[in-house]
Design a protein around this motif. Structure first.
Motif, PDB file in Angstrom:
ATOM      1  N   ILE A  15       0.857  -1.186   0.000  1.00 20.67           N
ATOM      2  CA  ILE A  15       0.000   0.000   0.000  1.00 20.67           C
ATOM      3  C   ILE A  15       0.895   1.238   0.000  1.00 20.67           C
ATOM      4  N   GLN A  16       0.498   2.229  -0.772  1.00 19.41           N
ATOM      5  CA  GLN A  16       1.214   3.499  -0.784  1.00 19.41           C
ATOM      6  C   GLN A  16       0.790   4.301   0.430  1.00 19.41           C
ATOM      7  N   VAL A  17       1.742   4.909   1.089  1.00 17.52           N
ATOM      8  CA  VAL A  17       1.463   5.615   2.342  1.00 17.52           C
ATOM      9  C   VAL A  17       1.862   7.073   2.188  1.00 17.52           C
ATOM     10  N   GLU A  18       0.997   7.949   2.633  1.00 12.40           N
ATOM     11  CA  GLU A  18       1.296   9.376   2.700  1.00 12.40           C
ATOM     12  C   GLU A  18       1.157   9.797   4.148  1.00 12.40           C
ATOM     13  N   GLY A  19       2.240  10.171   4.753  1.00 11.85           N
ATOM     14  CA  GLY A  19       2.193  10.577   6.157  1.00 11.85           C
ATOM     15  C   GLY A  19       2.388   9.393   7.090  1.00 11.85           C
ATOM     16  N   GLU A  20       1.809   9.484   8.269  1.00 13.60           N
ATOM     17  CA  GLU A  20       1.966   8.465   9.299  1.00 13.60           C
ATOM     18  C   GLU A  20       1.216   7.189   8.932  1.00 13.60           C
ATOM     19  N   ILE A  21       1.918   6.074   8.946  1.00 15.47           N
ATOM     20  CA  ILE A  21       1.285   4.805   8.613  1.00 15.47           C
ATOM     21  C   ILE A  21       0.279   4.388   9.689  1.00 15.47           C
ATOM     22  N   VAL A  41       7.933  -2.008   6.143  1.00 15.27           N
ATOM     23  CA  VAL A  41       7.713  -0.661   5.601  1.00 15.27           C
ATOM     24  C   VAL A  41       8.957  -0.240   4.838  1.00 15.27           C
ATOM     25  N   ASP A  42       8.767   0.260   3.620  1.00 16.75           N
ATOM     26  CA  ASP A  42       9.853   0.864   2.847  1.00 16.75           C
ATOM     27  C   ASP A  42       9.809   2.371   3.080  1.00 16.75           C
ATOM     28  N   LEU A  43      10.990   2.958   3.251  1.00 19.82           N
ATOM     29  CA  LEU A  43      11.063   4.381   3.572  1.00 19.82           C
ATOM     30  C   LEU A  43      11.509   5.205   2.376  1.00 19.82           C
ATOM     31  N   ALA A  50       7.093   5.230   2.708  1.00 18.79           N
ATOM     32  CA  ALA A  50       6.688   5.335   1.303  1.00 18.79           C
ATOM     33  C   ALA A  50       5.590   4.326   0.988  1.00 18.79           C
ATOM     34  N   ARG A  51       5.795   3.084   1.460  1.00 18.91           N
ATOM     35  CA  ARG A  51       4.807   2.038   1.242  1.00 18.91           C
ATOM     36  C   ARG A  51       4.976   0.988   2.327  1.00 18.91           C
ATOM     37  N   ALA A  52       3.926   0.191   2.502  1.00 16.78           N
ATOM     38  CA  ALA A  52       3.945  -0.846   3.528  1.00 16.78           C
ATOM     39  C   ALA A  52       3.341  -2.123   2.944  1.00 16.78           C
ATOM     40  N   LEU A  53       3.883  -3.267   3.359  1.00 15.87           N
ATOM     41  CA  LEU A  53       3.356  -4.557   2.950  1.00 15.87           C
ATOM     42  C   LEU A  53       2.350  -5.006   4.007  1.00 15.87           C
ATOM     43  N   ALA A  54       1.083  -5.060   3.616  1.00 14.06           N
ATOM     44  CA  ALA A  54       0.007  -5.449   4.526  1.00 14.06           C
ATOM     45  C   ALA A  54      -0.399  -6.894   4.254  1.00 14.06           C
TER      46      ALA A  54
END
Length: 181
Positions: A15-21, A41-43, A50-54
């Motif tokens: 998932i693409q993340v903007e801000g606090e995961i 989480v990739d930074l 930047a993105r997280a594996l859920a």
């Protein structure tokens, strides 16, 4: 589900993340929360996520069908990260207990069925069940399909491993890191 039958299992998705995961939650089309966990989480270069594996469980996925899930920003949501849960070299559920030996390369030394009381690994063997061997290649002009070895095997159980047990609301796993031949 690309298969012609109902399906269930664990889903992994970036998932693409903007801000606090921590402000994200997984929901179904009706807006109901779905249990999930964050594997990693990739930074970005600036250190922000930047993105997280859920990971989450799905069941009753229709044959050759799909379902929709969304990661939405939510207030007061506790993001479930995988965390180190114990220092013991084993994991278990209500059915099985699996144990590894860090001193023998993190190899599997026990798979115990709790319902039947059966041990699946022969305890009389000195090597772990998933032991790997490396056989050094010998010299010779024989055809390529004939294997010649020097007779000097190297075993994965000859090396010490680091074993961590990680858990979240969806999965539990052993992470085994070792040097090898």
């Amino acid at each position: 589900n690309a298969l012609p039958w109902l399906r269930e299992g664990l889903v992994q998705s970036w998932i693409q993340v903007e801000g606090e995961i921590e402000s994200y939650g997984l929901v179904n089309p009706e807006g109901e929360a779905i249990p999930y966990e964050i594997d990693r989480v990739d930074l970005n270069p600036d250190g922000t996520p930047a993105r997280a594996l859920a990971i989450w469980p799905e069941s009753n996925l229709l044959a050759t069908g799909y379902t929709r899930r969304a990661f939405k920003k939510r207030d007061h949501y506790q993001t479930p990260f995988l965390k180190e849960t114990q220092r013991q070299p084993w994991i278990e559920n209500e059915f099985l207990r699996v144990e590894v030996d860090p001193a023998r390369g993190g190899g599997i030394v026990s798979i115990f069925d709790k319902e039947t009381g059966k041990e699946f690994i022969n305890q009389k063997h000195t090597l772990p069940a998933n032991n790997l061997f490396l056989l050094n290649e010998g010299v010779g002009d024989d055809p390529a399909w004939r294997l010649l070895t020097t007779g000097d095997p190297q075993s994965s159980s000859d090396y010490t491993a680091e074993v961590k047990s990680l858990g979240g609301p969806i999965t539990h796993r052993l992470v085994i890191k070792a040097q090898g031949p």
